[in-house]
Design a protein around this motif. Structure first.
Motif, mmCIF file in Angstrom:
data_model
loop_
_atom_site.group_PDB
_atom_site.id
_atom_site.type_symbol
_atom_site.label_atom_id
_atom_site.label_comp_id
_atom_site.label_asym_id
_atom_site.label_seq_id
_atom_site.Cartn_x
_atom_site.Cartn_y
_atom_site.Cartn_z
ATOM 1 N N TYR A 194 26.742 42.327 38.727
ATOM 2 C CA TYR A 194 27.846 42.689 39.619
ATOM 3 C C TYR A 194 27.858 41.729 40.804
ATOM 4 O O TYR A 194 27.938 40.520 40.638
ATOM 5 C CB TYR A 194 27.689 44.155 40.029
ATOM 6 C CG TYR A 194 28.886 44.758 40.724
ATOM 7 C CD1 TYR A 194 30.185 44.360 40.400
ATOM 8 C CD2 TYR A 194 28.723 45.735 41.693
ATOM 9 C CE1 TYR A 194 31.280 44.929 41.029
ATOM 10 C CE2 TYR A 194 29.817 46.312 42.327
ATOM 11 C CZ TYR A 194 31.091 45.905 41.996
ATOM 12 O OH TYR A 194 32.163 46.464 42.623
ATOM 13 N N HIS B 39 34.200 45.845 37.280
ATOM 14 C CA HIS B 39 35.542 45.825 37.846
ATOM 15 C C HIS B 39 36.478 46.784 37.116
ATOM 16 O O HIS B 39 37.596 47.035 37.580
ATOM 17 C CB HIS B 39 36.124 44.410 37.800
ATOM 18 C CG HIS B 39 35.449 43.465 38.739
ATOM 19 N ND1 HIS B 39 35.376 43.685 40.095
ATOM 20 C CD2 HIS B 39 34.809 42.297 38.516
ATOM 21 C CE1 HIS B 39 34.732 42.685 40.661
ATOM 22 N NE2 HIS B 39 34.365 41.831 39.740
ATOM 23 N N GLY C 175 33.158 51.358 35.374
ATOM 24 C CA GLY C 175 32.190 50.274 35.467
ATOM 25 C C GLY C 175 30.780 50.679 35.784
ATOM 26 O O GLY C 175 29.911 49.825 35.903
ATOM 27 N N ARG D 111 25.177 45.576 33.458
ATOM 28 C CA ARG D 111 26.116 44.512 33.737
ATOM 29 C C ARG D 111 25.852 43.938 35.126
ATOM 30 O O ARG D 111 25.642 44.680 36.093
ATOM 31 C CB ARG D 111 27.550 45.056 33.671
ATOM 32 C CG ARG D 111 28.618 44.049 33.994
ATOM 33 C CD ARG D 111 28.822 43.031 32.876
ATOM 34 N NE ARG D 111 29.794 42.023 33.268
ATOM 35 C CZ ARG D 111 30.243 41.058 32.471
ATOM 36 N NH1 ARG D 111 29.805 40.979 31.242
ATOM 37 N NH2 ARG D 111 31.108 40.172 32.901
ATOM 38 N N GLU E 192 32.110 34.679 35.170
ATOM 39 C CA GLU E 192 32.260 35.930 34.421
ATOM 40 C C GLU E 192 31.361 35.985 33.191
ATOM 41 O O GLU E 192 31.173 37.052 32.615
ATOM 42 C CB GLU E 192 33.726 36.112 34.019
ATOM 43 C CG GLU E 192 34.690 36.193 35.200
ATOM 44 C CD GLU E 192 34.346 37.328 36.151
ATOM 45 O OE1 GLU E 192 34.060 38.442 35.688
ATOM 46 O OE2 GLU E 192 34.360 37.096 37.367
ATOM 47 N N HIS F 147 32.178 46.203 32.212
ATOM 48 C CA HIS F 147 32.328 45.369 33.402
ATOM 49 C C HIS F 147 32.589 46.242 34.627
ATOM 50 O O HIS F 147 33.440 47.134 34.599
ATOM 51 C CB HIS F 147 33.492 44.379 33.214
ATOM 52 C CG HIS F 147 33.445 43.244 34.175
ATOM 53 N ND1 HIS F 147 33.682 43.400 35.517
ATOM 54 C CD2 HIS F 147 33.150 41.938 33.999
ATOM 55 C CE1 HIS F 147 33.558 42.239 36.123
ATOM 56 N NE2 HIS F 147 33.245 41.324 35.224
#
Length: 451
Positions: A326, A349, A353, A324, A294, A347
């Protein structure tokens, strides 16, 4: 097989129900039809018995299973007689995408060069993401797909059935293993695998440990609770490797000849700041687990000689300004990996996003970025998913393009092939021949069933 039905007429008056009975018995024919007595007081018809449904048989000679229409045949033929044929073997050069419908998923195998769907296999959903492995083979009698499925009744009509089904040969008759109702297979990518060509091994959220289903014997053969570890299942022979995040360990599990699984070794080789991830992947040719955590740190765990003995350091970090990271995956030879990037720093998720707008290629050596495949480069209006083909010779990106002419106003599912060595486009095709429910999504290569 005998079929039954019950018709409820509770809303009818006694007089109306009696009249319906009289009409039903006054056919004017010499043929007498036997029916059960009608319960006037409760307004409920009792059970009727119907003829047996014909068994599934080989198709007649005049039945077209390809692109041609089926002929109905001569006098006395039954166009509704159910039949099926052997499945179409999935080529190693094809790719797999999915169509969602109701409580099932259709796995469509297509040729990425021309985009034409060649065969489709329907499986049930798992609890979260699907737990399905689709295989390439040249023999229709060999497994085409193995799926963990949850068959839920509507409303409050009973508990769900949990099965592991192997689809091969006749798709209407999969080999099913009925599992206990407490089974809760984790379904993130990398948390389940096929080991030694016969064992479905999956981390289980209810057990907090791995379970094993022996596909040959059709039984749940092994399970063990290992708190603080998982959920990844990197397979090497009879071994399964995983991580224990809190203790900083890699763990080795062994599946014995009876399908039982047990812990056989641990190695405290992860750095103090190690964090895990939602998904992980495997480089088959070099027997190495691949994980982007992460924080964007990239790990490659070499299991070719068992557990590592020295501390494992990340090979690099894939965090980038302006977007970001992925989804990701590694090429089978372990020399290259890709990472998708969104158009927002939030993020992916999360609910907001952002959209995937580029796919970047990296050399494993130092996690050095070599190519940035954005929407303009790919010729796509959106990106849905990315995958290497089975041997890693082509990177395919599934997305959409705007339709023209009769398709104007429609987003067409489009797959773009990229040479991973130089980032050049080698093919572009619109996917055709799928069911057309809600388009297609998700892109994977078929697997080889290891012996």
């Amino acid at each position: 097989m005998t079929m039954f039905t019950t018709t409820r007429l509770a809303g009818l008056s006694i007089a109306t129900a009696t009249a319906l009975m009289l009409v039903g018995c006054s056919s004017g024919s010499d043929t007498t039809e036997t029916v059960d007595e009608f319960d006037v007081a409760n307004g409920v018809a009792t059970t009727y018995e119907f003829p047996n449904v014909p068994e599934v048989t080989a198709p007649p000679s005049n039945a077209a299973l390809g692109d041609d229409d089926q002929e109905l045949g001569g006098v006395g033929s039954d166009p509704n007689r159910p039949y099926t044929a052997a499945v179409t073997p999935i080529s190693a050069d094809w790719m797999i995408t999915t169509e969602r419908k109701d409580n099932e998923t259709v796995y469509a195998a297509f040729d990425p060069v021309d985009g034409v769907v060649k065969t489709r296999i329907t499986t049930g959903h798992a609890i979260w993401d699907d737990v399905v492995h689709v295989f390439t083979t040249d023999d229709a009698s060999e497994p085409q797909a193995v799926a963990f499925e949850v068959w839920a009744p509507r409303g409050s009509r009973g508990q769900s059935d949990f099965t592991v089904s192997t689809y091969s040969g006749n798709l209407l008759e999969p080999a099913e293993v009925l599992l206990p109702r407490h089974v809760r297979f984790h379904s993130r990518e990398g948390s389940h695998t096929i080991s030694q060509g016969r064992y479905l091994a999956s981390w289980d959220d209810q057990l907090f440990g791995p379970r094993v289903v022996d596909l040959d014997r059709g039984v749940l053969s092994g399970e063990t609770q290992i708190l603080g570890c998982g959920p990844f299942t990197w397979p090497v022979g009879d071994k399964i490797y995983s991580v224990c995040e809190n203790s900083g360990e890699l763990i080795e599990l062994t599946i014995d000849s009876d399908g039982r699984i047990s812990e056989t070794a641990r190695a405290e080789v992860l750095p103090e700041d190690f964090t895990s991830a939602r998904e992980a992947h495997f480089a088959e040719e070099i027997r190495s687990g691949f994980l982007v955590n992460e924080a964007g740190d990239v790990y490659l765990f070499d299991f070719s000689n068992g557990l590592p003995t020295e501390e494992v350091a990340p090979i690099g970090n894939v965090g980038r300004d302006g977007g970001r990271f992925y989804k990701n995956a590694i090429r089978p030879d372990g020399e290259q990996f890709f990472v998708e990037y969104t158009d927002t720093e939030i993020h992916p998720h999360s609910a907001n996003g952002g959209d995937v707008v580029s796919v970047r290629l990296f050399d494993v050596n130092g996690a050095k970025e070599t190519r940035n495949l954005d929407l303009e480069k790919l010729g796509l209006d959106s990106i849905d998913s990315t995958s290497y083909n089975l041997d890693g010779s082509v990177l395919y990106v599934l997305g959409t393009t705007a339709g023209e002419g009769d398709d104007e106003g429609t987003d067409l599912p489009t797959v773009v092939g990229v040479d991973p060595a130089n980032g050049e486009i080698v093919s572009t095709a619109t996917i055709t021949g799928f069911g057309g429910w809600d388009g297609v999504s998700g892109l994977t290569a078929p697997e080889r069933m290891a012996g």
